[in-house]
Write a protein that holds these residues in place. Sequence first.
Motif, PDB file in Angstrom:
ATOM      1  N   GLY A 166       0.609   7.897  -3.725  1.00 17.31           N
ATOM      2  CA  GLY A 166       1.949   8.446  -3.924  1.00 17.31           C
ATOM      3  C   GLY A 166       2.786   8.466  -2.672  1.00 17.31           C
ATOM      4  N   ASP A 167       3.885   9.198  -2.745  1.00 14.80           N
ATOM      5  CA  ASP A 167       4.862   9.443  -1.678  1.00 14.80           C
ATOM      6  C   ASP A 167       5.785   8.246  -1.425  1.00 14.80           C
ATOM      7  N   LYS A 168       5.248   7.144  -0.909  1.00 11.70           N
ATOM      8  CA  LYS A 168       6.107   5.989  -0.610  1.00 11.70           C
ATOM      9  C   LYS A 168       5.284   4.716  -0.676  1.00 11.70           C
ATOM     10  N   LEU A 169       5.912   3.630  -1.090  1.00 12.03           N
ATOM     11  CA  LEU A 169       5.257   2.327  -1.166  1.00 12.03           C
ATOM     12  C   LEU A 169       5.779   1.438  -0.047  1.00 12.03           C
ATOM     13  N   GLU A 170       4.857   0.869   0.730  1.00 12.93           N
ATOM     14  CA  GLU A 170       5.199  -0.092   1.780  1.00 12.93           C
ATOM     15  C   GLU A 170       4.807  -1.488   1.311  1.00 12.93           C
ATOM     16  N   ILE A 171       5.761  -2.397   1.323  1.00 12.73           N
ATOM     17  CA  ILE A 171       5.527  -3.769   0.875  1.00 12.73           C
ATOM     18  C   ILE A 171       5.792  -4.722   2.035  1.00 12.73           C
ATOM     19  N   VAL A 172       4.821  -5.582   2.324  1.00 11.75           N
ATOM     20  CA  VAL A 172       4.968  -6.614   3.350  1.00 11.75           C
ATOM     21  C   VAL A 172       4.980  -7.967   2.653  1.00 11.75           C
ATOM     22  N   VAL A 173       6.000  -8.772   2.931  1.00 13.27           N
ATOM     23  CA  VAL A 173       6.140 -10.100   2.331  1.00 13.27           C
ATOM     24  C   VAL A 173       6.026 -11.147   3.436  1.00 13.27           C
ATOM     25  N   LEU A 174       5.080 -12.065   3.276  1.00  9.11           N
ATOM     26  CA  LEU A 174       4.903 -13.175   4.213  1.00  9.11           C
ATOM     27  C   LEU A 174       5.314 -14.476   3.539  1.00  9.11           C
TER      28      LEU A 174
ATOM     29  N   ALA B 192       0.860  -1.188   0.000  1.00 10.87           N
ATOM     30  CA  ALA B 192       0.000   0.000   0.000  1.00 10.87           C
ATOM     31  C   ALA B 192       0.888   1.227   0.000  1.00 10.87           C
ATOM     32  N   ASP B 193       0.361   2.313  -0.550  1.00 11.31           N
ATOM     33  CA  ASP B 193       1.108   3.571  -0.493  1.00 11.31           C
ATOM     34  C   ASP B 193       0.904   4.209   0.882  1.00 11.31           C
ATOM     35  N   THR B 194       1.701   5.227   1.192  1.00 17.40           N
ATOM     36  CA  THR B 194       1.675   5.832   2.527  1.00 17.40           C
ATOM     37  C   THR B 194       1.099   7.245   2.535  1.00 17.40           C
ATOM     38  N   ARG B 195       0.458   7.658   1.442  1.00 18.32           N
ATOM     39  CA  ARG B 195      -0.140   8.997   1.402  1.00 18.32           C
ATOM     40  C   ARG B 195      -1.514   8.978   2.062  1.00 18.32           C
ATOM     41  N   LEU B 196      -1.738   9.922   2.966  1.00 17.41           N
ATOM     42  CA  LEU B 196      -3.046  10.099   3.595  1.00 17.41           C
ATOM     43  C   LEU B 196      -3.553  11.490   3.221  1.00 17.41           C
ATOM     44  N   SER B 197      -4.654  11.545   2.498  1.00 17.98           N
ATOM     45  CA  SER B 197      -5.121  12.825   1.972  1.00 17.98           C
ATOM     46  C   SER B 197      -6.627  12.961   2.107  1.00 17.98           C
ATOM     47  N   THR B 198      -7.080  14.202   2.075  1.00 18.62           N
ATOM     48  CA  THR B 198      -8.501  14.524   2.031  1.00 18.62           C
ATOM     49  C   THR B 198      -8.708  15.545   0.928  1.00 18.62           C
ATOM     50  N   GLY B 199      -9.444  15.171  -0.098  1.00 24.30           N
ATOM     51  CA  GLY B 199      -9.587  16.078  -1.232  1.00 24.30           C
ATOM     52  C   GLY B 199      -8.239  16.362  -1.867  1.00 24.30           C
ATOM     53  N   TYR B 200      -7.896  17.648  -1.951  1.00 25.19           N
ATOM     54  CA  TYR B 200      -6.618  18.032  -2.543  1.00 25.19           C
ATOM     55  C   TYR B 200      -5.556  18.334  -1.480  1.00 25.19           C
ATOM     56  N   ASN B 201      -5.830  17.979  -0.235  1.00 28.77           N
ATOM     57  CA  ASN B 201      -4.896  18.239   0.860  1.00 28.77           C
ATOM     58  C   ASN B 201      -4.221  16.944   1.289  1.00 28.77           C
ATOM     59  N   ILE B 202      -2.893  16.938   1.343  1.00 27.88           N
ATOM     60  CA  ILE B 202      -2.135  15.792   1.851  1.00 27.88           C
ATOM     61  C   ILE B 202      -1.938  15.992   3.350  1.00 27.88           C
ATOM     62  N   LEU B 203      -2.489  15.082   4.153  1.00 28.73           N
ATOM     63  CA  LEU B 203      -2.400  15.197   5.605  1.00 28.73           C
ATOM     64  C   LEU B 203      -1.060  14.704   6.122  1.00 28.73           C
ATOM     65  N   THR B 204      -0.586  13.601   5.560  1.00 28.61           N
ATOM     66  CA  THR B 204       0.746  13.095   5.894  1.00 28.61           C
ATOM     67  C   THR B 204       1.237  12.235   4.736  1.00 28.61           C
ATOM     68  N   ARG B 205       2.546  12.171   4.596  1.00 24.97           N
ATOM     69  CA  ARG B 205       3.142  11.378   3.525  1.00 24.97           C
ATOM     70  C   ARG B 205       3.703  10.056   4.041  1.00 24.97           C
ATOM     71  N   ASP B 206       3.509   9.755   5.312  1.00 23.72           N
ATOM     72  CA  ASP B 206       4.139   8.574   5.907  1.00 23.72           C
ATOM     73  C   ASP B 206       3.154   7.850   6.823  1.00 23.72           C
TER      74      ASP B 206
ATOM     75  N   ASP C 264      10.320   4.646  -2.837  1.00 23.66           N
ATOM     76  CA  ASP C 264       9.807   5.996  -3.003  1.00 23.66           C
ATOM     77  C   ASP C 264       8.933   6.077  -4.255  1.00 23.66           C
ATOM     78  N   LEU C 265       7.839   6.838  -4.146  1.00 23.70           N
ATOM     79  CA  LEU C 265       6.971   7.123  -5.285  1.00 23.70           C
ATOM     80  C   LEU C 265       6.963   8.629  -5.520  1.00 23.70           C
ATOM     81  N   ARG C 266       6.255   9.056  -6.558  1.00 27.40           N
ATOM     82  CA  ARG C 266       6.140  10.492  -6.822  1.00 27.40           C
ATOM     83  C   ARG C 266       5.471  11.209  -5.655  1.00 27.40           C
ATOM     84  N   LYS C 267       5.939  12.412  -5.375  1.00 27.84           N
ATOM     85  CA  LYS C 267       5.441  13.161  -4.225  1.00 27.84           C
ATOM     86  C   LYS C 267       4.575  14.341  -4.617  1.00 27.84           C
ATOM     87  N   ASP C 268       4.198  14.433  -5.917  1.00 25.14           N
ATOM     88  CA  ASP C 268       3.337  15.537  -6.342  1.00 25.14           C
ATOM     89  C   ASP C 268       1.927  15.035  -6.651  1.00 25.14           C
TER      90      ASP C 268
END
Length: 223
Positions: free
Chosen positions: A200-208, A31-45, A219-223
């Motif tokens: 966007g921002d960052k990709l977190e990958i969990v491998v089981l 999953a990516d790590t961007r948390l946003s509401t509408g056009y506002n990014i609340l956190t990138r991590d 890292d992903l695009r941050k815009d």
Amino acid sequence: MTKQQANWSPYDNNGGSCVAIAGADYCVIAADTRLSTGYNILTRDYSKICKLADKAVMASSGFQADVKALQKVLSARHLTYQHQHNKQMSCPAMAQLLSNTLYFKRFFPYYAFNVLGGLDSEGKGCVFTYDAVGSYERVGYSAQGSGSTLITPFLDNQLKSPSPLLLPAQDSSTPLSEAEAIDLVKTVFASATERDIYTGDKLEIVVLNADGLRREYMDLRKD
């Protein structure tokens, strides 16, 4: 070409994308790590992935307050299960618990779109995909969230999952090796980030796998 806004209301969700792929002896959840509401990014991590048991991991998109509430309910019920049975839930058992929990709230549902991945009792990778009211299916791969309409056709093209209506039933795991599955996940997220403003921002990958759980980041695009 400019990015397109996904067909989600900007006022009732926090966007993002989740992907899971099951293999013969592994499962990849990302999953990516961007948390946003509408056009506002609340956190990138912000992590959208939650470990529910040693062999079960859930990734969720949608309204993250509801997701947190759902995770707390599942953790509490899993703890009760461990006290009663002196063992952890298997991934298929956790999949049924998640379905029951979502269905119980069907008249005022959690605004959460989940994908559950892990290993079954035979050590095979398994992925369960859900709608908001608990209907679920075991599949070889799944995508949820605002970028799912971009990611799913890509996965269909690469993995060509057989129809569940075929007789005899086909194995739901994908034919990729673990390294190939990780590379594919990185590729689909790099592609979705170009078009979906909520991913966007960052990709977190969990491998089981049989060795346990490990995490990777990209890292992903941050815009």
